[in-house]
Design a protein around this motif. Structure first.
Motif, PDB file in Angstrom:
ATOM      1  N   GLY A 269       0.818  -1.211   0.000  1.00 48.50           N
ATOM      2  CA  GLY A 269       0.000   0.000   0.000  1.00 48.50           C
ATOM      3  C   GLY A 269       0.851   1.260   0.000  1.00 48.50           C
ATOM      4  O   GLY A 269       0.546   2.222  -0.717  1.00 48.50           O
ATOM      5  N   THR A 270       1.931   1.264   0.787  1.00 48.98           N
ATOM      6  CA  THR A 270       2.796   2.453   0.812  1.00 48.98           C
ATOM      7  C   THR A 270       3.510   2.630  -0.524  1.00 48.98           C
ATOM      8  O   THR A 270       3.701   3.751  -0.991  1.00 48.98           O
ATOM      9  CB  THR A 270       3.847   2.347   1.942  1.00 48.98           C
ATOM     10  OG1 THR A 270       4.710   1.223   1.713  1.00 48.98           O
ATOM     11  CG2 THR A 270       3.169   2.188   3.300  1.00 48.98           C
ATOM     12  N   THR A 271       3.881   1.506  -1.152  1.00 51.49           N
ATOM     13  CA  THR A 271       4.543   1.581  -2.463  1.00 51.49           C
ATOM     14  C   THR A 271       3.597   2.138  -3.514  1.00 51.49           C
ATOM     15  O   THR A 271       3.981   2.989  -4.331  1.00 51.49           O
ATOM     16  CB  THR A 271       5.033   0.184  -2.891  1.00 51.49           C
ATOM     17  OG1 THR A 271       6.000  -0.289  -1.949  1.00 51.49           O
ATOM     18  CG2 THR A 271       5.671   0.237  -4.275  1.00 51.49           C
TER      19      THR A 271
ATOM     20  N   LEU B  59       1.680   6.652  -6.950  1.00 48.18           N
ATOM     21  CA  LEU B  59       0.640   7.594  -7.360  1.00 48.18           C
ATOM     22  C   LEU B  59       1.102   9.038  -7.206  1.00 48.18           C
ATOM     23  O   LEU B  59       0.806   9.894  -8.035  1.00 48.18           O
ATOM     24  CB  LEU B  59      -0.626   7.356  -6.525  1.00 48.18           C
ATOM     25  CG  LEU B  59      -1.458   6.122  -6.881  1.00 48.18           C
ATOM     26  CD1 LEU B  59      -2.583   5.930  -5.863  1.00 48.18           C
ATOM     27  CD2 LEU B  59      -2.040   6.247  -8.287  1.00 48.18           C
ATOM     28  N   ILE B  60       1.844   9.289  -6.123  1.00 48.11           N
ATOM     29  CA  ILE B  60       2.257  10.665  -5.819  1.00 48.11           C
ATOM     30  C   ILE B  60       3.475  11.089  -6.644  1.00 48.11           C
ATOM     31  O   ILE B  60       3.500  12.148  -7.260  1.00 48.11           O
ATOM     32  CB  ILE B  60       2.567  10.811  -4.311  1.00 48.11           C
ATOM     33  CG1 ILE B  60       1.300  10.510  -3.487  1.00 48.11           C
ATOM     34  CG2 ILE B  60       3.077  12.211  -4.003  1.00 48.11           C
ATOM     35  CD1 ILE B  60       1.553  10.398  -2.003  1.00 48.11           C
ATOM     36  N   PHE B  61       4.505  10.225  -6.644  1.00 47.16           N
ATOM     37  CA  PHE B  61       5.772  10.604  -7.277  1.00 47.16           C
ATOM     38  C   PHE B  61       6.056   9.881  -8.596  1.00 47.16           C
ATOM     39  O   PHE B  61       6.965  10.265  -9.334  1.00 47.16           O
ATOM     40  CB  PHE B  61       6.936  10.331  -6.313  1.00 47.16           C
ATOM     41  CG  PHE B  61       6.831  11.074  -5.019  1.00 47.16           C
ATOM     42  CD1 PHE B  61       7.005  12.448  -4.974  1.00 47.16           C
ATOM     43  CD2 PHE B  61       6.534  10.404  -3.834  1.00 47.16           C
ATOM     44  CE1 PHE B  61       6.897  13.148  -3.783  1.00 47.16           C
ATOM     45  CE2 PHE B  61       6.431  11.089  -2.631  1.00 47.16           C
ATOM     46  CZ  PHE B  61       6.608  12.465  -2.599  1.00 47.16           C
ATOM     47  N   GLY B  62       5.281   8.821  -8.879  1.00 47.39           N
ATOM     48  CA  GLY B  62       5.519   8.062 -10.106  1.00 47.39           C
ATOM     49  C   GLY B  62       5.336   8.889 -11.367  1.00 47.39           C
ATOM     50  O   GLY B  62       5.894   8.558 -12.424  1.00 47.39           O
ATOM     51  N   LEU B  63       4.581   9.978 -11.265  1.00 49.29           N
ATOM     52  CA  LEU B  63       4.381  10.852 -12.423  1.00 49.29           C
ATOM     53  C   LEU B  63       5.699  11.454 -12.900  1.00 49.29           C
ATOM     54  O   LEU B  63       5.858  11.758 -14.084  1.00 49.29           O
ATOM     55  CB  LEU B  63       3.388  11.970 -12.072  1.00 49.29           C
ATOM     56  CG  LEU B  63       1.928  11.536 -11.853  1.00 49.29           C
ATOM     57  CD1 LEU B  63       1.088  12.711 -11.387  1.00 49.29           C
ATOM     58  CD2 LEU B  63       1.354  10.949 -13.143  1.00 49.29           C
TER      59      LEU B  63
END
Length: 272
Positions: A55-57, A62-66
């Motif tokens: 879940g943390t991954t 979602l937040i930084f993968g962009l």
């Protein structure tokens, strides 16, 4: 090949989640019928602990993968990186790209985490699992994600990885992670030939032995080539293995709060 690359370049979030969860569920069920070890533990509780780390991954993605996606788009727009400069046919370009993404996305950061003390403290959370199964592949401290993603981005820039190839790599990496960690019984006559090219379940299990030097072997995720090339390949009979870490109490492996604090606990000693 055009349809193939178009699919991965525009793969939906639903398909990516299906690949991630579908592979995990498949090997989870397979473990029940052909287990390598018959652990005395509550599978659901064990999975629940490891899925918290998943879940943390996912949240970090979602937040930084962009940022990673934007780097891929930059590479495409500017035709930047080794693959574009070589000008190879797409199929060869993507095969070479997959090979080198396994190095930058897995082998390199994995090797570093085993040889740099402050990085190892984060990676200890993954190795602390005393009952390795398919869910163990999702057990990574959030700090470890930062190390891996940084190396991945460097690889994308150097290699010249378009977004479609990146999504293909991520999906294959997830499936191999499930495959390699799954608590499944694979006969040596099948497992060894697999390990000549790919990372096999028995090969990776040696990496989860509780003591060095086996702990410091088999860093690849997809291709065993990198371990063979750099002399870190090892193969051991799974019956001789014990999971966990010799510097941690085995009873702490399902204490979530304790696990999250491992990187910051100065009382935990390491050999690095």
């Amino acid at each position: 090949m055009d349809k193939f690359t178009a699919y991965w370049s525009h793969i939906s979030s639903g398909d990516r989640i299906l690949i991630l969860m579908g592979g995990m569920i498949f090997f989870w069920l397979l473990e029940g019928y052909y287990p390598l070890f018959r652990f005395s533990f509550k599978r659901w509780k064990h999975a629940g602990v490891n899925l918290i780390f998943l879940g943390t991954t996912l949240a970090l993605n979602l937040i930084f993968g962009l940022v990673t996606i934007k780097v891929c788009l930059f590479v495409e727009a500017h035709q930047f990186g080794l693959l574009y400069w070589l000008g190879l046919p797409t199929i060869w370009s993507w095969l070479i790209g997959m090979l080198f993404m396994d190095f930058f996305g897995q082998y390199l950061p994995h090797w570093l985490m085993h040889h740099i003390k402050f990085m190892w403290k984060f990676h200890m959370v993954h190795h602390s699992d005393t009952k390795v199964d398919v869910t163990t592949g999702t057990r990574h401290h959030p700090g470890e994600w930062l190390f891996r993603e940084t190396s991945t981005i460097i690889g994308i820039l150097l290699i010249g990885v378009p977004v479609g190839l990146y999504f293909l790599y991520r999906s294959c990496a997830a499936l191999f992670t499930h495959f390699n960690h799954a608590n499944i019984r694979v006969p040596p006559a099948i497992d060894r030939p697999i390990s000549w090219i790919f990372v096999s379940p028995n090969m990776h299990k040696a990496h989860h032995h509780y003591q060095r030097p086996l702990t410091d072997t088999n860093y690849s995720n997809i291709f065993s080539l990198w371990d063979r090339l750099f002399g870190t390949f090892a193969y051991e009979d799974p019956r001789n293995l014990r999971y966990g870490l010799d510097v941690l109490d085995d009873t702490t492996d399902e204490k979530v709060g304790y696990q999250f604090k491992i990187p910051f606990d100065s009382s935990i000693k390491t050999d690095y």
